[in-house]
Design a protein around this motif. Sequence first.
Motif, mmCIF file in Angstrom:
data_model
loop_
_atom_site.group_PDB
_atom_site.id
_atom_site.type_symbol
_atom_site.label_atom_id
_atom_site.label_comp_id
_atom_site.label_asym_id
_atom_site.label_seq_id
_atom_site.Cartn_x
_atom_site.Cartn_y
_atom_site.Cartn_z
ATOM 1 N N MET A 90 -32.321 -22.601 63.482
ATOM 2 C CA MET A 90 -33.421 -22.221 64.359
ATOM 3 C C MET A 90 -34.628 -23.113 64.074
ATOM 4 S SD MET A 90 -35.127 -18.448 64.865
ATOM 5 C CE MET A 90 -35.851 -18.459 63.222
ATOM 6 N N SER A 91 -35.260 -23.596 65.137
ATOM 7 C CA SER A 91 -36.352 -24.548 64.975
ATOM 8 C C SER A 91 -37.711 -23.868 64.899
ATOM 9 C CB SER A 91 -36.348 -25.538 66.150
ATOM 10 O OG SER A 91 -36.496 -24.851 67.385
ATOM 11 N N LEU A 92 -37.777 -22.568 65.107
ATOM 12 C CA LEU A 92 -39.048 -21.864 65.112
ATOM 13 C C LEU A 92 -39.378 -21.289 63.738
ATOM 14 C CD1 LEU A 92 -38.803 -19.755 68.390
ATOM 15 C CD2 LEU A 92 -40.132 -21.833 68.052
ATOM 16 N N THR A 93 -40.656 -21.335 63.387
ATOM 17 C CA THR A 93 -41.156 -20.586 62.250
ATOM 18 C C THR A 93 -41.838 -19.353 62.822
ATOM 19 O OG1 THR A 93 -41.470 -22.612 60.966
ATOM 20 C CG2 THR A 93 -42.651 -20.635 60.226
ATOM 21 N N LEU A 94 -41.186 -18.217 62.722
ATOM 22 C CA LEU A 94 -41.626 -17.028 63.444
ATOM 23 C C LEU A 94 -42.988 -16.534 63.003
ATOM 24 C CD1 LEU A 94 -38.195 -15.158 63.561
ATOM 25 C CD2 LEU A 94 -39.327 -16.380 65.429
ATOM 26 N N THR A 95 -43.381 -16.856 61.788
ATOM 27 C CA THR A 95 -44.684 -16.419 61.293
ATOM 28 C C THR A 95 -45.831 -17.285 61.808
ATOM 29 O OG1 THR A 95 -44.306 -17.715 59.289
ATOM 30 C CG2 THR A 95 -43.720 -15.368 59.219
ATOM 31 N N ASP A 96 -45.529 -18.328 62.571
ATOM 32 C CA ASP A 96 -46.575 -19.201 63.106
ATOM 33 C C ASP A 96 -47.206 -18.641 64.376
ATOM 34 O OD1 ASP A 96 -46.276 -21.036 61.104
ATOM 35 O OD2 ASP A 96 -45.114 -22.478 62.296
ATOM 36 N N TYR A 97 -46.722 -17.505 64.859
ATOM 37 C CA TYR A 97 -47.153 -17.004 66.168
ATOM 38 C C TYR A 97 -47.873 -15.666 66.026
ATOM 39 C CZ TYR A 97 -44.194 -20.769 67.647
ATOM 40 O OH TYR A 97 -43.654 -22.017 67.798
ATOM 41 N N ASP A 98 -48.812 -15.436 66.954
ATOM 42 C CA ASP A 98 -49.608 -14.209 66.944
ATOM 43 C C ASP A 98 -49.248 -13.258 68.076
ATOM 44 O OD1 ASP A 98 -51.145 -15.136 64.770
ATOM 45 O OD2 ASP A 98 -52.499 -16.213 66.113
ATOM 46 N N ALA A 99 -48.562 -13.762 69.098
ATOM 47 C CA ALA A 99 -48.284 -12.935 70.273
ATOM 48 C C ALA A 99 -46.917 -13.275 70.844
ATOM 49 C CB ALA A 99 -49.363 -13.145 71.337
ATOM 50 N N LEU A 100 -46.331 -12.274 71.488
ATOM 51 C CA LEU A 100 -45.071 -12.437 72.210
ATOM 52 C C LEU A 100 -45.300 -12.024 73.658
ATOM 53 C CD1 LEU A 100 -42.615 -10.629 69.738
ATOM 54 C CD2 LEU A 100 -43.147 -13.086 69.809
ATOM 55 N N SER A 101 -44.861 -12.854 74.590
ATOM 56 C CA SER A 101 -44.833 -12.439 75.990
ATOM 57 C C SER A 101 -43.387 -12.122 76.345
ATOM 58 C CB SER A 101 -45.402 -13.523 76.904
ATOM 59 O OG SER A 101 -44.788 -14.784 76.668
ATOM 60 N N PHE A 102 -43.194 -11.036 77.079
ATOM 61 C CA PHE A 102 -41.862 -10.541 77.384
ATOM 62 C C PHE A 102 -41.602 -10.508 78.878
ATOM 63 C CE2 PHE A 102 -42.535 -8.609 73.255
ATOM 64 C CZ PHE A 102 -41.286 -8.651 72.668
ATOM 65 N N ASP A 103 -40.422 -10.948 79.254
ATOM 66 C CA ASP A 103 -39.823 -10.483 80.489
ATOM 67 C C ASP A 103 -39.396 -9.033 80.240
ATOM 68 O OD1 ASP A 103 -38.205 -10.486 82.986
ATOM 69 O OD2 ASP A 103 -36.581 -10.343 81.528
ATOM 70 N N CYS A 104 -39.415 -8.205 81.276
ATOM 71 C CA CYS A 104 -39.017 -6.809 81.099
ATOM 72 C C CYS A 104 -37.589 -6.554 81.568
ATOM 73 C CB CYS A 104 -39.983 -5.885 81.849
ATOM 74 S SG CYS A 104 -39.591 -4.133 81.645
ATOM 75 N N TYR A 105 -37.296 -6.877 82.834
ATOM 76 C CA TYR A 105 -36.024 -6.476 83.449
ATOM 77 C C TYR A 105 -34.939 -7.491 83.148
ATOM 78 C CZ TYR A 105 -39.129 -3.119 85.377
ATOM 79 O OH TYR A 105 -40.063 -2.125 85.473
ATOM 80 N N GLY A 106 -33.970 -7.061 82.371
ATOM 81 C CA GLY A 106 -32.935 -7.945 81.851
ATOM 82 C C GLY A 106 -33.096 -8.174 80.362
ATOM 83 N N THR A 107 -34.331 -8.019 79.869
ATOM 84 C CA THR A 107 -34.620 -8.226 78.457
ATOM 85 C C THR A 107 -34.856 -6.898 77.738
ATOM 86 O OG1 THR A 107 -35.646 -10.349 79.015
ATOM 87 C CG2 THR A 107 -36.103 -9.464 76.822
ATOM 88 N N LEU A 108 -35.723 -6.062 78.307
ATOM 89 C CA LEU A 108 -36.048 -4.760 77.722
ATOM 90 C C LEU A 108 -35.390 -3.616 78.481
ATOM 91 C CD1 LEU A 108 -39.888 -5.345 77.204
ATOM 92 C CD2 LEU A 108 -38.020 -5.897 75.628
#
Length: 249
Positions: free
Chosen positions: A1-19
């Motif tokens: 995985m190329s992301l460092t998850l602790t580098d981010y402060d916010a998540l934007s979500f799609d709802c339908y299909g994801t949640l």
Amino acid sequence: MSLTLTDYDALSFDCYGTLIDWEAGIAAVIGPWARRHAPDLTDEQVLVAYSENEAAVLRETPRILYPDALREAFRRTGETLGFPVTDTEAEELGTSVPNWPAFDDSVEALTVLKRHYRLIILSNVNRDGFADSNQRLEVEFDDILTAEDIGSYKPNPANFEALNSRVEELGMTGRLLHVAQSLFHDHVPAQQFGLPGVWINRRHDRPGWGATPDPRAEITPDAEYPSLMAFAEAVEAAFSGRALRSQER
């Protein structure tokens, strides 16, 4: 995985299909309808036919409210398959969003993620529709951007422009991850805006695209998880590791 998850402060979500399991919600209405006309048709076959029609409706009429889009997409799906759709049947789908179930892991995973990030919704729905779904998700989102607010539907770039503007207002430019199932609606346009993405591959154990159109583009999300809970567990581990490292210094 190329992301460092602790580098981010916010998540934007799609709802339908994801949640929210929109495939289950849509199939609960149009699957039985289709089999009244052709008993051998599977939910998957009907969802594939539906997917392109909904995408066309949202593209052609960007200011349409989502319940009306569902009605029109159902009518067009009937034309595609050669079966009639009555007004009553179209109305059943148009009013079905409150009945669409959350995925089994959504509530628990969102509770975990809320401990570490600001949570933002970027959804192809109207305000009332999301309010109904939000009750199933049992979490308070920090910001909610719907198609009704923006005046267009993903993958229209305007939706991601609106998200970027909101993130700039919050002072979080460069600190946002977009979390979504749909490559077509979310990850292709998000990458065009330079927005890193986490693919919640809800269909990892099934072939095809289902209710989501083929993305028609080469796309490699920055990270992929088979479920939202798998992503939440990775986030929890990443932040726990950071805390441990801080204690050791």
